[in-house]
Design an enzyme around this catalytic site. Sequence first.
Site, PDB file in Angstrom:
ATOM      1  N   GLU A 111       0.793  -1.231   0.000  1.00 27.03           N
ATOM      2  CA  GLU A 111       0.000   0.000   0.000  1.00 27.03           C
ATOM      3  C   GLU A 111       0.829   1.288   0.000  1.00 27.03           C
ATOM      4  O   GLU A 111       0.796   2.073   0.961  1.00 27.03           O
ATOM      5  CB  GLU A 111      -0.945  -0.005   1.205  1.00 27.03           C
ATOM      6  CG  GLU A 111      -1.927  -1.143   1.134  1.00 27.03           C
ATOM      7  CD  GLU A 111      -3.113  -0.924   2.037  1.00 27.03           C
ATOM      8  OE1 GLU A 111      -3.162   0.079   2.757  1.00 27.03           O
ATOM      9  OE2 GLU A 111      -4.014  -1.774   2.019  1.00 27.03           O
ATOM     10  N   GLU A 169      -5.314  -8.560   1.013  1.00 25.61           N
ATOM     11  CA  GLU A 169      -5.999  -8.212   2.272  1.00 25.61           C
ATOM     12  C   GLU A 169      -7.491  -8.011   2.034  1.00 25.61           C
ATOM     13  O   GLU A 169      -7.872  -7.414   1.027  1.00 25.61           O
ATOM     14  CB  GLU A 169      -5.459  -6.903   2.872  1.00 25.61           C
ATOM     15  CG  GLU A 169      -4.128  -7.010   3.522  1.00 25.61           C
ATOM     16  CD  GLU A 169      -3.654  -5.673   4.065  1.00 25.61           C
ATOM     17  OE1 GLU A 169      -4.499  -4.836   4.445  1.00 25.61           O
ATOM     18  OE2 GLU A 169      -2.432  -5.448   4.068  1.00 25.61           O
TER      19      GLU A 169
HETATM   20  C1  GCO Z   1      -3.876  -1.500   5.346  1.00 29.66           C
HETATM   21  C2  GCO Z   1      -2.784  -2.214   5.972  1.00 29.66           C
HETATM   22  C3  GCO Z   1      -3.142  -3.040   7.175  1.00 29.66           C
HETATM   23  C4  GCO Z   1      -4.318  -2.511   7.991  1.00 29.66           C
HETATM   24  C5  GCO Z   1      -5.633  -3.123   7.511  1.00 29.66           C
HETATM   25  C6  GCO Z   1      -6.807  -2.571   8.303  1.00 29.66           C
HETATM   26  O1  GCO Z   1      -4.416  -2.053   4.401  1.00 29.66           O
HETATM   27  O2  GCO Z   1      -4.120  -0.373   5.767  1.00 29.66           O
HETATM   28  O3  GCO Z   1      -2.168  -3.058   5.023  1.00 29.66           O
HETATM   29  O4  GCO Z   1      -1.948  -2.955   7.905  1.00 29.66           O
HETATM   30  O5  GCO Z   1      -4.147  -2.857   9.340  1.00 29.66           O
HETATM   31  O6  GCO Z   1      -5.852  -2.807   6.184  1.00 29.66           O
HETATM   32  O7  GCO Z   1      -6.824  -1.171   8.159  1.00 29.66           O
END
Ligand code: GCO
Length: 452
Positions: free
Chosen positions: A163, A358
């Site tokens: 990200e 994710e």
């Molecule tokens: C993101 C990060 C994660 C977060 C999850 C929840 O996508 O921001 O990769 O570390 O903890 O997404 O916000």
Amino acid sequence: MGFGEDFVWGAATSAYQIEGAVKEDGKGMHIWDVYTEQPGHIFEGHTGKIACDHYHRFREDVKIMKEMGLKAYRFSIDWSRVLPDGYGKVNEKGITFYSELIDELLENDIVPYITLYHWELPYEIYKQGGWMNPRIVEWFGEYAKLAAERFSDRVKNFFTLNEPQCFVGLGFLTGEHAPGIRAPLRDTFEMAHHAMKAHGRAVQMLRQYGKQPLNIGYAPTGSMCYPETEKAEDIEAARQMLFSMQTDDNNWTWNVAWWSDPVLLGHYPKEGLERYEAYLPKITEADMKLISEPIDIYGQNIYNGRCIRMGKDGKPEEVRRYEGFAKTAIDWPVTPECLYWGPKFLYERYGKPIYITENGLSCHDVVSLDGKVHDPNRIDFLARYLHELKRAAGEIELRGYFQWSLMDNFEWAKGYSERFGLVYVDYRTQERILKDSAYWYRDVILNHGKDL
Ligand code: GCO
């Protein structure tokens, strides 16, 4: 069709969010170590000093992954744990920690997927300009080389960056993440360009020093879009919106195409080059060649999306975000359709095998009087989203899904106030309790999502 036998069912975490041991065994400092020490940034002053104490409990946590039937585990390496200054001297105890974690995973038939950068910028590098310093491209390349030399004999799958939208956008545009700076717009574009070059350099070094043929990718996120109906004009409107520069300038990092067109198509999107011309750094052909070093897999972190329809004026328009949408504990809308349309639109444009790196939600999880953690909302959410993903699996090359997250953990500015885990963590005792959703997910994995 649906999910094949070799579909990769996993869960994800990141170093700072679970490891703790921030000053142990030679680990250097990174920007989150420093940022969380400063009052006022994090909910109730929480820090990752202990987190889930995973640094000491990783064997117990791998045992839990095994009990859950996970096929894969996506985790990040803390750059400052293996290279305390970010370059130069290697911290062998840091290498040993990740090496032992990898061995433990392999002994339990769990495939490791390494993220090289999940926001753990070494503070020494930050002091020299961090992502503003063009030398970070080489520093990140040398770090990737170290990872290849020490881990690629056993790890085949690497994601370079997690990200960049967040670590540039939240870190330097809005300032709500480390290092909490509101930088000039032009600086954020320069940082982003260096981050993309660093990605490319890491791909080159992983390729060159890998001990086996590697699957290399990266894990961006962005403002996903899906159509309000399946009418052709709404589908076209959603696709147009997704790949347009859809945000205002102060949220420019959420524009998906700005980050993925360079990597996968070899050029920044024309609309963006025109719109952001006043803020752009010098961009050379050599830069674009480096950024678009061929990758093998494409991750995408998708939690929710914008509902789009074709307006009467022939332009895409958004259905109001919160009108009638269910919301999660962290107040994000529940929009399962984005896990069909997002991968579909991305695959059509980029043609690379996709992992959902994710997806998940925060719930108000509590330990009930029966000692269990009942989380029906998480089961309902995952059932809806995975039902949509299953439809996509029948149409595109969808390689795997990493649920965010394996366990409750440090949720950045929200500290420990948000619980995203399939496994509940009692931070006072470090007790782990598999939530109902962990057992539900285990059964999904066992029957390849047959009932979704
Ligand atoms: C993101 C990060 C994660 C977060 C999850 C929840 O996508 O921001 O990769 O570390 O903890 O997404 O916000």
